[in-house]
Motif scaffolding. Sequence first.
Motif, mmCIF file in Angstrom:
data_model
loop_
_atom_site.group_PDB
_atom_site.id
_atom_site.type_symbol
_atom_site.label_atom_id
_atom_site.label_comp_id
_atom_site.label_asym_id
_atom_site.label_seq_id
_atom_site.Cartn_x
_atom_site.Cartn_y
_atom_site.Cartn_z
ATOM 1 N N GLY A 52 -3.864 7.357 -8.553
ATOM 2 C CA GLY A 52 -3.994 8.639 -7.877
ATOM 3 C C GLY A 52 -4.986 8.641 -6.725
ATOM 4 N N SER A 53 -5.596 7.480 -6.441
ATOM 5 C CA SER A 53 -6.588 7.441 -5.364
ATOM 6 C C SER A 53 -5.935 6.876 -4.090
ATOM 7 C CB SER A 53 -7.765 6.565 -5.800
ATOM 8 O OG SER A 53 -8.468 6.094 -4.688
ATOM 9 N N ILE A 54 -6.051 7.609 -2.994
ATOM 10 C CA ILE A 54 -5.458 7.134 -1.733
ATOM 11 C C ILE A 54 -6.188 5.877 -1.238
ATOM 12 C CG2 ILE A 54 -5.136 7.697 0.719
ATOM 13 C CD1 ILE A 54 -4.338 10.510 -0.190
ATOM 14 N N PRO A 55 -7.533 5.901 -1.141
ATOM 15 C CA PRO A 55 -8.206 4.661 -0.721
ATOM 16 C C PRO A 55 -7.929 3.527 -1.696
ATOM 17 C CG PRO A 55 -9.828 6.419 -1.067
ATOM 18 C CD PRO A 55 -8.485 7.012 -1.334
ATOM 19 N N GLY A 56 -7.794 3.859 -2.977
ATOM 20 C CA GLY A 56 -7.522 2.843 -3.990
ATOM 21 C C GLY A 56 -6.180 2.179 -3.773
ATOM 22 N N ALA A 57 -5.146 2.986 -3.500
ATOM 23 C CA ALA A 57 -3.801 2.424 -3.295
ATOM 24 C C ALA A 57 -3.791 1.530 -2.059
ATOM 25 C CB ALA A 57 -2.785 3.556 -3.142
ATOM 26 N N ALA A 73 0.846 -1.207 0.000
ATOM 27 C CA ALA A 73 0.000 0.000 0.000
ATOM 28 C C ALA A 73 0.874 1.247 0.000
ATOM 29 C CB ALA A 73 -0.929 -0.011 1.209
ATOM 30 N N LEU A 74 1.937 1.229 0.805
ATOM 31 C CA LEU A 74 2.857 2.379 0.834
ATOM 32 C C LEU A 74 3.503 2.578 -0.532
ATOM 33 C CD1 LEU A 74 4.606 1.765 4.288
ATOM 34 C CD2 LEU A 74 3.079 3.660 3.727
ATOM 35 N N LEU A 75 3.921 1.453 -1.138
ATOM 36 C CA LEU A 75 4.534 1.537 -2.471
ATOM 37 C C LEU A 75 3.544 2.109 -3.484
ATOM 38 C CD1 LEU A 75 6.353 -1.916 -2.543
ATOM 39 C CD2 LEU A 75 7.450 0.313 -2.758
ATOM 40 N N GLY A 76 2.305 1.624 -3.416
ATOM 41 C CA GLY A 76 1.272 2.091 -4.356
ATOM 42 C C GLY A 76 0.920 3.552 -4.127
ATOM 43 N N VAL A 101 0.451 7.557 7.087
ATOM 44 C CA VAL A 101 0.758 8.183 5.782
ATOM 45 C C VAL A 101 -0.537 8.572 5.059
ATOM 46 C CG1 VAL A 101 1.667 7.700 3.471
ATOM 47 C CG2 VAL A 101 3.015 7.118 5.472
ATOM 48 N N ALA A 102 -1.545 7.686 5.100
ATOM 49 C CA ALA A 102 -2.802 7.992 4.413
ATOM 50 C C ALA A 102 -3.462 9.223 5.029
ATOM 51 C CB ALA A 102 -3.744 6.795 4.485
ATOM 52 N N ALA A 103 -3.445 9.309 6.361
ATOM 53 C CA ALA A 103 -4.076 10.456 7.033
ATOM 54 C C ALA A 103 -3.324 11.743 6.702
ATOM 55 C CB ALA A 103 -4.091 10.218 8.535
ATOM 56 N N ILE A 104 -1.991 11.688 6.768
ATOM 57 C CA ILE A 104 -1.195 12.900 6.501
ATOM 58 C C ILE A 104 -1.356 13.340 5.045
ATOM 59 C CG2 ILE A 104 1.180 13.780 6.329
ATOM 60 C CD1 ILE A 104 1.810 11.972 8.795
ATOM 61 N N GLY A 144 1.509 5.927 -7.132
ATOM 62 C CA GLY A 144 0.258 6.495 -7.656
ATOM 63 C C GLY A 144 0.258 8.010 -7.581
ATOM 64 N N LEU A 145 0.826 8.547 -6.507
ATOM 65 C CA LEU A 145 0.885 10.011 -6.372
ATOM 66 C C LEU A 145 1.732 10.593 -7.501
ATOM 67 C CD1 LEU A 145 0.197 12.482 -4.533
ATOM 68 C CD2 LEU A 145 2.423 12.139 -3.477
ATOM 69 N N ILE A 146 2.874 9.957 -7.756
ATOM 70 C CA ILE A 146 3.765 10.462 -8.810
ATOM 71 C C ILE A 146 3.122 10.295 -10.185
ATOM 72 C CG2 ILE A 146 5.968 10.040 -10.006
ATOM 73 C CD1 ILE A 146 7.172 9.352 -7.244
ATOM 74 N N PHE A 147 2.628 9.095 -10.477
ATOM 75 C CA PHE A 147 2.059 8.877 -11.814
ATOM 76 C C PHE A 147 0.755 9.662 -11.998
ATOM 77 C CE2 PHE A 147 -0.620 6.799 -14.928
ATOM 78 C CZ PHE A 147 0.231 6.785 -16.019
#
Lengths: 235, 289
Positions: B236-241, B19-22, B152-155, B26-29
């Motif tokens: 690009g989706s946080i819940p998705g990653a 999840a951290l990797l994604g 990380v997701a919350a921040i 995902g944020l970058i891509f």
Amino acid sequence: MSARLVIEGLNAGYGKKTVVNGVDLVVEPGEIVTVLGHNGAGKTTLLRGIFGLIRLKSGKVGFDGRDITGRSPSDNILDGVALVPQGHGIFRSLTVQQNLELGGFSVTDKAVIAERIARVFGLFPILEERHRQIGGTLSGGQQQMLAIGMALMSGPRLLILDEPSIGLAPLLVERVMDSIREINAELGTTILLVEQNLKQGLAVANRAIVLNRGTKLYDGSPAELADEGRLIAMF
Amino acid sequence: MDLFAQLLVNGLGNGSRYALLGLGFGLIFGTTRIVHFAYGPIYAVAAYAAWLAASAAGLPLAISAAIGVAGAALAGAAVYGLAYRPFEARGMSSHSVLILSLALSIVLDSLLTLAFTPSVQTIPEFTAPIFILGPVYVTALQLGQIAAVVAVAAILTLFLRRTRYGQAILALGDNRDMARIVGIDTDRISLVVFAIGSAVSAIAAVFTLLNEGATPTMGFNPVFIAFVVAVVGGLGSIPGAIAGGYLVGLVESLGLWKIPTEWQNSIAFVLLFLVMLVRPQGLFSGLKR
């Protein structure tokens, strides 16, 4: 008082292709100037060149007496120039409110942002009703209003609009043109408008420019240009 | 049943790392549209930076981990500024940037091998505490990974929704041209995104360092896992990653119950294939960050 916008010998294009060829243009404060021309005449390239979205091949752009040639869009916004691009220039996945806040990205004072959002809502009340709606789910006309609202968020002295009537139903075109008149009259914003809708483009303008294959063919009164024979000769 | 419970716990631990990797990938891509294969070596840079701080400099683990994260953020920003950005500025196609990214990944892997040798580097004194919960063993690292995902997701969510830079990142991910038109410095925001995305991957890298040690090619598999997780979850989706990471982690781990271990690396890609068939936009596409 110096002219709001002065363009001298502007050449612009993409790669090796020159699309706009040696265009000169002066826009006075408070004017609405409409740029007309066929598809491919260079209208959009001219606007993108003025705003700094593409690098000019040569020529100069002056704004309120200062040389802004080659400056970035972010610098131009800070100076008081804003652009409404062709085809509903909004962030489709963000809400109306977020779009408007991003329109005011160059403004750091939150009170000013709130005041300008209220002004945009005054101009387009439907946007206030839908401020939580995702931009991409608005109708075409509402998206265009949002795009214009976003451009107003930076408090521009010169508003550049690229075919705001494209793809809109006739009634909505009237509404958008009315809002352009309102922005010009009430906020004193100078308008440089590109339009393919000849009738509406001429009706709203104080002055008309005709571009053909990247060169300026006409610069003068919209009423004279509206003469049918002249229009046929131009187009 | 005990084996199933243990595989479930292992799947949650690995899923957290995925999840951290994604999230980082995902944020970058999702923001820059760059398929950043050099994400793998940057992941390794984070592990080596933390390892050097802990082993060579003898710094405490928390400080070493922070140095790993900072090192990855700097390396990520440098890769964008010195490699990708000049290509973009010349108007190179996304295909050219993709090739550059692959080449960069290979070059950085080689440089890491030259610098650190191919041997596994570990932090010798470190052993993770193990807790026995009924029939299953849970390590402190597994719990730490889960806590890291939550934090990380919350921040990230708060950062993207509440800050000016966060809004600019959302805008850039939506429409790059419009982002420039409203006055966002897209180069600077891309640089920030590369730094943040790399920092997020670095947290996973530090856990890998503590668990397995560091090797120059340790980022090779994670970059593909990150790609699968980000695409399965919805780019690009946080819940998705997060969902994608746990899905891949659990399917991979539980798959071992019935599938021979040599298939473990293929499970994620089979999952990618199936999700692409049923929901090509990803599981959480359309949901906001």
